[in-house]
Scaffold this active site. Structure first.
Site, PDB file in Angstrom:
ATOM      1  N   GLU A 192     -15.262  -1.537 -24.879  1.00 38.07           N
ATOM      2  CA  GLU A 192     -15.928  -1.911 -23.618  1.00 38.07           C
ATOM      3  C   GLU A 192     -16.034  -3.428 -23.480  1.00 38.07           C
ATOM      4  O   GLU A 192     -17.105  -3.992 -23.327  1.00 38.07           O
ATOM      5  CB  GLU A 192     -17.300  -1.231 -23.513  1.00 38.07           C
ATOM      6  CG  GLU A 192     -17.193   0.282 -23.421  1.00 38.07           C
ATOM      7  CD  GLU A 192     -18.523   0.986 -23.161  1.00 38.07           C
ATOM      8  OE1 GLU A 192     -19.566   0.427 -23.519  1.00 38.07           O
ATOM      9  OE2 GLU A 192     -18.495   2.105 -22.603  1.00 38.07           O
ATOM     10  N   GLU A 290     -14.289   7.448 -22.862  1.00 37.79           N
ATOM     11  CA  GLU A 290     -15.613   7.973 -23.226  1.00 37.79           C
ATOM     12  C   GLU A 290     -16.191   8.678 -22.012  1.00 37.79           C
ATOM     13  O   GLU A 290     -16.176   8.131 -20.912  1.00 37.79           O
ATOM     14  CB  GLU A 290     -16.593   6.839 -23.592  1.00 37.79           C
ATOM     15  CG  GLU A 290     -16.309   6.138 -24.878  1.00 37.79           C
ATOM     16  CD  GLU A 290     -17.383   5.105 -25.223  1.00 37.79           C
ATOM     17  OE1 GLU A 290     -18.476   5.132 -24.627  1.00 37.79           O
ATOM     18  OE2 GLU A 290     -17.103   4.264 -26.092  1.00 37.79           O
TER      19      GLU A 290
END
Ligand code: CA
Length: 657
Positions: A192, A290
C-alpha cells in the site's frame, strides 16, 4: 437437482484435472459436501481457469504456536493450507518484515512475519499446489498508506544506499525461498505504497527502491510477476497519477494491485473503472490484493475489531453474515474477472482467528509471547505512536473465513463455487432494521412486515412479530421525545424496530428550510414590495430560513400565508406559528385554521420590535377522515415610518389529544 450436481461434480474434477494447476490434493472438491452446500453462489461467467484465488495467511504460524487448531469441512484437524487448497485457493500471500524484533529479540506481533516465517508458509503452500505471493513491506513492521517506516538497520542510509540494501535483502530472501523449494508466483514491491516507501517520500527515490526490488525478483524468480500495491481506489485519479510516475521513472513491474475494503473504498463499479483505466492506458495486469468482509459484527478475541455492529460512517453493502461474506467475495471476483487484464482476488487474513475463547488475559499472554495479535507491547519500541499505544489482539477475527474454533465457515466454499454456481433457492439471511416515527399524541402502529435480505442479496418483504407489551408502549408515550428499540422475529431471524417518539408535525417545509415557499401558498392582497423566503440565520427563529415581508407604501402589507393538508388521521389538532417585525402601524394579524374551507378557529397575534417573536396557537381543530385542513397566518399592517416589515417562522400542526 441431484442429477445436476453429479454432472457438475464430474465437470469440476475434469476441469481441475485439465487445468494443469499442479494441485496434488485428492478430492480437490469434497464431493458429497459441496453438493449439499446451502451457500447461495451465483456463477461468475467466463472466469479464466488461471484466475488467482488468493488468501493472505500471514498469521498462521503465530496462530498455531498460540495453540490454534484448524479443521477441514469434514471436522477433522487438518493443515489449514490443505483446507484452503481444497476450497479453491490457488495462491497464498504472506507479508515479510525485515526484522520485526526488538533488541532483546521480542517479536513486534502481527505474526512476527520475517523471511523465515514466509519460507515456512511458502513451503506448506507449495506442498498443496499453491503459489506464494510475497508481500515485502520493506519495513520492520506494518506499512500502509498511513506509515512507511524505514527498517532500523537502514535508518541512516541515503536513498542510493537504501536501494542497494533493498536489492540485497530481496535477492537474499527470494534465494532462501527458492532453495527451500517455494513456488513464488508474485512479489510485491512494498505494501500500500500510496505516498511513501521505506521512509522515502520523494518519488524519484521511491522509484529507485522499486527498480532495485524488481531487479532482484527478475533474477531469482524470472517467471514471477512483479506487483506494485496501492490502496484507496475511491480516490479515482490517484492510481493513474501513480502509474504515470512509475512509467516516467522506468519502474519495471507487471501488476498494479489494489486493496478493496468496501466499507471505505468506493463502489465495485468505481473499482472496475479505475482498474480498467490502468489496464488500458499502461497495459498492466490488475487485481485486488486485499479484501474482506465481516461474517459477524461481534468480536471473538476480547480485542476490539476494525469493523463491528457499532461501526459508524461505513458503507455496508451486505449484512454481517457468513452468506454475505461469500456474496462479497463472489462480487469482487466477478468485478475483477470482467476488467481488462484482471487476474485475481486475494482475501486478507482469512485464517486470523482468536487464540482463545476464555479471557483477554489468557489471549494477551499468547499475543505477547507468539506475536499472534496485531501488535505486542514490544512493537512500541519501533512504532511508539500506534503499536506502542494500541497493541493488542486481532482486529479482523470477525472477517476470517474460519470460526473461532478453527472450523471453516461455509463461505470458504465460495472460491470453488463461483466457477460452477450454486443457485439454491434464495431464503432470508438477515432482517434489515426498521425505523418508524410515532407522534407522541398519535397512535403507534407497529409495522406488520419487514425487509429480509435474501441469501441472493435480493430484498423480500416478510411478516414480522414484535416482542412488546401494551404496557411498554404506554411507557413510550410517557417517556417523551426519545428512541426505543423493540426486538422481533421474522422468518426465524431476529428483527429490530427503532421507534422514535416525536412531536409530529403534519406541515411540510414547516420552517421554510427547503429554501422555497412550497407547499405554503400566499394571497398577496396589498401587493407587497417584498414577500419571499429569506436565507438569514440571524432573522430566523430556528434554522437559517424564514418568510420575510416588507413594503414601503401605506396599507400595502396585506397578505395571507397558508398551507393545505390532506389525509390527516381523524382527530383533534392544534396549529402554532410565530411572527416578529416592526414599523407596523395599525395591525390586524391572526393565525387561523379552516376545515374544508370553514373557519375552525383564529387567535390574534401582534408584532412589536425586532427579535420579539410572538408565538400563538389555534387549538381544538376537529378533523374527520377525508377532510382538508388549511392553516395559516393573516397579516394586515397600515405601516409606519419606512414601511411595515416582519418575519414568519416555524409552523406546527400536530395532534392535540
Ligand atoms: Ca478482535
Amino acid at each position: 437437482m441431484k442429477k445436476r450436481w453429479i454432472a457438475l461434480l464430474f465437470a469440476t474434477t475434469m476441469l481441475l484435472g485439465c487445468a494443469g494447476t499442479g494441485i496434488k490434493v485428492e478430492n480437490a472438491i469434497p464431493t458429497g459436501k459441496i453438493g449439499g452446500s446451502s451457500l447461495y453462489v451465483k456463477k461468475v461467467e467466463n472466469l479464466p481457469d488461471d484466475f488467482i484465488m488468493g488468501m493472505d495467511a500471514s498469521s498462521v504460524i503465530a496462530e498455531e504456536q498460540s495453540g490454534v487448531k484448524y479443521f477441514s469441512f469434514a471436522g477433522e484437524e487438518q493443515d489449514v493450507f490443505k483446507t484452503l487448497a481444497e476450497n479453491g485457493i490457488t495462491h497464498i500471500r504472506v507479508r515479510v518484515w525485515n526484522h520485526p524484533y526488538d533488541a532483546e529479540g521480542h517479536g513486534y506481533g502481527g505474526g512476527n512475519n520475517d523471511v523465515e516465517k514466509a519460507v515456512e508458509i511458502g513451503r506448506r503452500a507449495t506442498k498443496y499446489g499453491m503459489q506464494l505471493i510475497v508481500d515485502f513491506h520493506y519495513s520492520d513492521f506494518w506499512a500502509d498508506p498511513g506509515k512507511q517506516m524505514v527498517p532500523l538497520a537502514w535508518k541512516e542510509m541515503s536513498a542510493k544506499e537504501k536501494a542497494d540494501a533493498l536489492y540485497a535483502f530481496t535477492l537474499d530472501s527470494l534465494k532462501t525461498m527458492k532453495k527451500a523449494g517455494v513456488a513464488v508466483g508474485m512479489v510485491q514491491l512494498g505494501n500500500e505504497t500510496n505516498s511513501a516507501l521505506c521512509g522515502e517520500k520523494n518519488f524519484e527515490n521511491i522509484a529507485k527502491l522499486m527498480i532495485a526490488g524488481g531487479k532482484a525478483v527478475r533474477e531469482v524468480y524470472p517467471k514471477a510477476l512483479v506487483a506494485v500495491h496501492l490502496a484507496n481506489p475511491e480516490r479515482t485519479d490517484a492510481y493513474d497519477g501513480f502509474a504515470k510516475k512509475l512509467e516516467t521513472f522506468g519502474v519495471d513491474y507487471d501488476v498494479l494491485a489494489s486493496s478493496y475494503y468496501p466499507y471505505w473504498h468506493g463502489t465495485l463499479e468505481n473499482l472496475a473503472n479505475v482498474l480498467n483505466g490502468i489496464a488500458e492506458k499502461y497495459g498492466k495486469k490488475v487485481m485486488v490484493m486485499e479484501t474482506s468482509y465481516a461474517y459477524t459484527g461481534v468480536d471473538t478475541d476480547f480485542s476490539g475489531n476494525t469493523i463491528s455492529d457499532e461501526s459508524a460512517n461505513i458503507v455496508k453493502d451486505y449484512p454481517f453474515t457468513v452468506q454475505a461474506q461469500a456474496n462479497h467475495v463472489r462480487n469482487v471476483i466477478d468485478t475483477v474477472a470482467h476488467v481488462k487484464n484482471g487476474i485475481g482476488v486475494v482475501y486478507w487474513e482469512g485464517t486470523w482467528i482468536t487464540v482463545g475463547t476464555n479471557s483477554w488475559e489468557e489471549n494477551h499472554e499468547k499475543w505477547e509471547k507468539y506475536g499472534s495479535g496485531w501488535a505486542s507491547s514490544y512493537g512500541g519500541s519501533y512504532d511508539p505512536d500506534d503499536a506502542g499505544k494500541y497493541y493488542g489482539g486481532c482486529a479482523v477475527d470477525n472477517q476470517a473465513m474460519f470460526d473461532p474454533t478453527g472450523h471453516p465457515l461455509e463461505s470458504l466454499r465460495v472460491w470453488n463455487l463461483v466457477r460452477y454456481g450454486n443457485e439454491v433457492e434464495p431464503r432470508a439471511d438477515a432482517i434489515r432494521d426498521t425505523a418508524i416515527e410515532v407522534d407522541l399524541k398519535g397512535t403507534v402502529k407497529l409495522p406488520e412486515t419487514v425487509d429480509a435480505v435474501l441469501t441472493s442479496n435480493e430484498i423480500r418483504t416478510v411478516p414480522v412479530t414484535w416482542n412488546v407489551t401494551d404496557a411498554e408502549i404506554a411507557a413510550m408515550y410517557k417517556g417523551g421525545v426519545k428512541t426505543y428499540e423493540i426486538t422481533g422475529e421474522a422468518e426465524g431471524l431476529p428483527a429490530r424496530l427503532l421507534v422514535s417518539m416525536v412531536n409530529f408535525n403534519y406541515l411540510k417545509n414547516f420552517g421554510f428550510e427547503d429554501g422555497v415557499i412550497e407547499p405554503w401558498q400566499t394571497e398577496d392582497r396589498g401587493g407587497a414590495d417584498q414577500l419571499y423566503v429569506e436565507n438569514k440565520i440571524t432573522d430566523s427563529l430556528n434554522g437559517t430560513y424564514h418568510m420575510h415581508f416588507w413594503s414601503a407604501k401605506k396599507d400595502s402589507v396585506d397578505f395571507s400565508l397558508f398551507q393545505e393538508v390532506k389525509d390527516l388521521p381523524a382527530g383533534t389538532y392544534s396549529f402554532t406559528i410565530s411572527i416578529m417585525g416592526g414599523d407596523a402601524g395599525d395591525t390586524e394579524i391572526y393565525c387561523y385554521a379552516l376545515v374544508d374551507g370553514v373557519e375552525a378557529g383564529r387567535t390574534p397575534m401582534r408584532i412589536t420590535s425586532y427579535g420579539n417573536w410572538d408565538t400563538q396557537t389555534v387549538g381544538n381543530i376537529e378533523v374527520q377522515e377525508g377532510q382538508t385542513v388549511t392553516v395559516g397566518i393573516f397579516v394586515k399592517c397600515s405601516g409606519a415610518g419606512s414601511g411595515a416589515w416582519g418575519k414568519i417562522d416555524d409552523g406546527l400542526l400536530n395532534s392535540q389529544s
